[in-house]
Scaffold this active site. Structure first.
Site, PDB file in Angstrom:
ATOM      1  N   ASP A 169      35.899  85.178  68.072  1.00  0.00           N
ATOM      2  CA  ASP A 169      36.737  85.906  69.026  1.00  0.00           C
ATOM      3  C   ASP A 169      38.170  85.985  68.498  1.00  0.00           C
ATOM      4  OD1 ASP A 169      37.557  87.176  71.371  1.00  0.00           O
ATOM      5  OD2 ASP A 169      37.903  85.288  72.428  1.00  0.00           O
ATOM      6  N   LYS A 222      34.746  74.292  61.582  1.00  0.00           N
ATOM      7  CA  LYS A 222      35.757  73.232  61.639  1.00  0.00           C
ATOM      8  C   LYS A 222      35.014  71.920  61.395  1.00  0.00           C
ATOM      9  CE  LYS A 222      39.990  71.721  62.438  1.00  0.00           C
ATOM     10  NZ  LYS A 222      41.122  71.987  61.521  1.00  0.00           N
ATOM     11  N   ASP A 275      41.153  77.055  60.500  1.00  0.00           N
ATOM     12  CA  ASP A 275      42.620  77.186  60.422  1.00  0.00           C
ATOM     13  C   ASP A 275      43.022  77.798  59.078  1.00  0.00           C
ATOM     14  OD1 ASP A 275      41.636  74.841  59.290  1.00  0.00           O
ATOM     15  OD2 ASP A 275      43.287  73.576  59.949  1.00  0.00           O
ATOM     16  N   ASP A 315      40.201  89.386  66.435  1.00  0.00           N
ATOM     17  CA  ASP A 315      41.455  90.015  66.871  1.00  0.00           C
ATOM     18  C   ASP A 315      42.484  89.986  65.742  1.00  0.00           C
ATOM     19  OD1 ASP A 315      40.489  90.519  69.445  1.00  0.00           O
ATOM     20  OD2 ASP A 315      42.320  89.812  70.420  1.00  0.00           O
ATOM     21  N   TYR A 349      31.511  79.133  74.956  1.00  0.00           N
ATOM     22  CA  TYR A 349      31.535  80.167  75.998  1.00  0.00           C
ATOM     23  C   TYR A 349      30.386  80.016  76.976  1.00  0.00           C
ATOM     24  CZ  TYR A 349      35.121  83.103  73.850  1.00  0.00           C
ATOM     25  OH  TYR A 349      36.290  83.611  73.365  1.00  0.00           O
TER      26      TYR A 349
END
Ligand code: IPM
Ligand code: MG
Length: 356
Positions: A246, A190, A222, A250, A139
């Site tokens: 992020d 990851k 994942d 959610d 970001y």
């Protein structure tokens, strides 16, 4: 001299002004606060051409806490790399205030278990905290366009990883305190592909020795996304980098049945002001209709009282009042099942006030 805490209100866009006004009513019912309302987001672009002015950033840095509604909307949606975007205000605020730790607690309200897209037996007992790194990673890395290609860069330093990991370990200790169980941190990365993730895993693992009372495990992102819907109740604290956090927050929010219920706290170094905001966005499709759900903003105000102002008793009062109105069956449209009667923002706010 007044010793009332100084709170900057940033209502923002869409439903933001409605839910922040409701939260202001709630806080006024609880005690004395000094409010300073400012523009940030699309509304600031309209007034000043930028999503966050230096003046507003300074006001936020000088406050005791900042309460934010939401920013953004179709009016300012653009793919033009040079046009100002509301989200820049939020990112600028996070960076400018040094808010590197974003806490998103997920605890489905017992009364809303039926609203979750997951079967009840899956979500019963879910009580987790996403600790998301908020001022680094992709970001904030170098990005740009180069002819017909574009790039975004993910970068993390040991120091950035260490401070968010400590925030995660400490949160796990706090949550386990007095419960007789061990706190657990699940670090998500990851590491099978990304170099930043390998550094992440190395640094987080290296700190585990400082927290012998906390159990640490690692999940690839994942796999974490999958485990969150198959066994959410087994998570305690999830600590992860900005982009993964992020997305996973959610996903976690939806476990509660509505994104409309999730609060968040963004914190920096001890003693500096925090930023408190609902996780849901500006919902421009329902803005101005008086039907926005104010509960995530109320719960964010509770986090502000607890983590930002050192007033845990009033925070408890808000949490209990929210649980009570849900128990009584009050539902804004986003929470209601097909046949259920609904109330608007005002009636929901009045009901919560009555429970205080
Ligand atoms: C959030 C939001 C923001 C983010 C956007 C609006 C920039 O999605 O707080 O999760 O991605 O951080
Ligand atoms: Mg998000």
């Amino acid at each position: 001299m007044s010793d009332a805490p100084r709170i900057v209100l940033l209502p923002g866009d869409g439903i933001g002004p409605e839910i922040v006004a409701a939260a202001q009513r709630l806080l006024e019912a609880l005690g004395r606060f000094e409010f300073d309302e400012r523009l940030m987001g699309g509304c600031s672009i309209d007034a000043h051409g930028v999503a966050l002015t230096d003046e507003v950033l300074d006001a936020c840095k000088g406050a005791d806490a900042v309460l934010l509604g939401a920013v953004g909307g179709p009016k300012w949606d653009t793919t033009d790399p040079d046009a100002p975007r509301p989200e820049q205000g939020l990112l600028g605020l996070r960076k400018g205030m040094g808010l590197y730790a974003n806490l998103r607690p997920v605890r489905p309200s017992p009364a809303l278990v039926g609203a979750s897209p997951l079967r009840e037996e899956r979500i019963v007992g879910t009580d987790l905290l996403v600790v998301r790194e908020l001022t680094g990673g992709i970001y904030f890395g170098d990005s740009g366009r180069d002819g017909d290609s574009a790039h975004d860069t993910c970068e993390y330093s040991t120091g950035e990883i260490e401070r968010i990991a400590r925030a995660g370990f400490e949160a796990a200790q706090r949550r386990a305190e007095g419960s007789g169980r061990r706190g657990r941190v699940t670090s998500v990365d990851k590491a099978n592909v990304l170099e930043t993730s390998r550094l992440w895993r190395e640094v987080v693992s290296g700190l585990a020795g400082d927290y012998p009372d906390v159990e640490l495990d690692h999940l690839l992102v994942d796999n974490a996304a999958m485990q969150l819907v198959s066994r959410p109740a087994e998570f305690d604290v999830i600590v992860t980098e900005n982009l993964f956090g992020d997305i996973l927050s959610d996903e976690s929010a939806m476990l509660t049945g509505s994104l409309g219920m999730l609060p968040s706290a963004s914190l920096g170094e001890a003693g500096s002001p925090g930023l408190f905001e609902p996780v849901h966005g500006s919902a421009p499709d329902i803005a101005g209709e008086g039907i926005a759900n104010p509960l995530a903003t109320f719960l964010s105000a509770a986090l502000m009282l607890r983590h930002g102002l050192g007033r845990p008793a009033e925070a408890e009062q808000i949490d209990a009042a929210v649980d009570a109105v849900l128990e009584r069956g009050l539902r804004t449209p986003d929470l209601a099942a097909a046949e259920e009667a609904t109330v608007g923002t005002d009636a929901m706010t009045a009901a919560v006030l009555a429970e205080l």
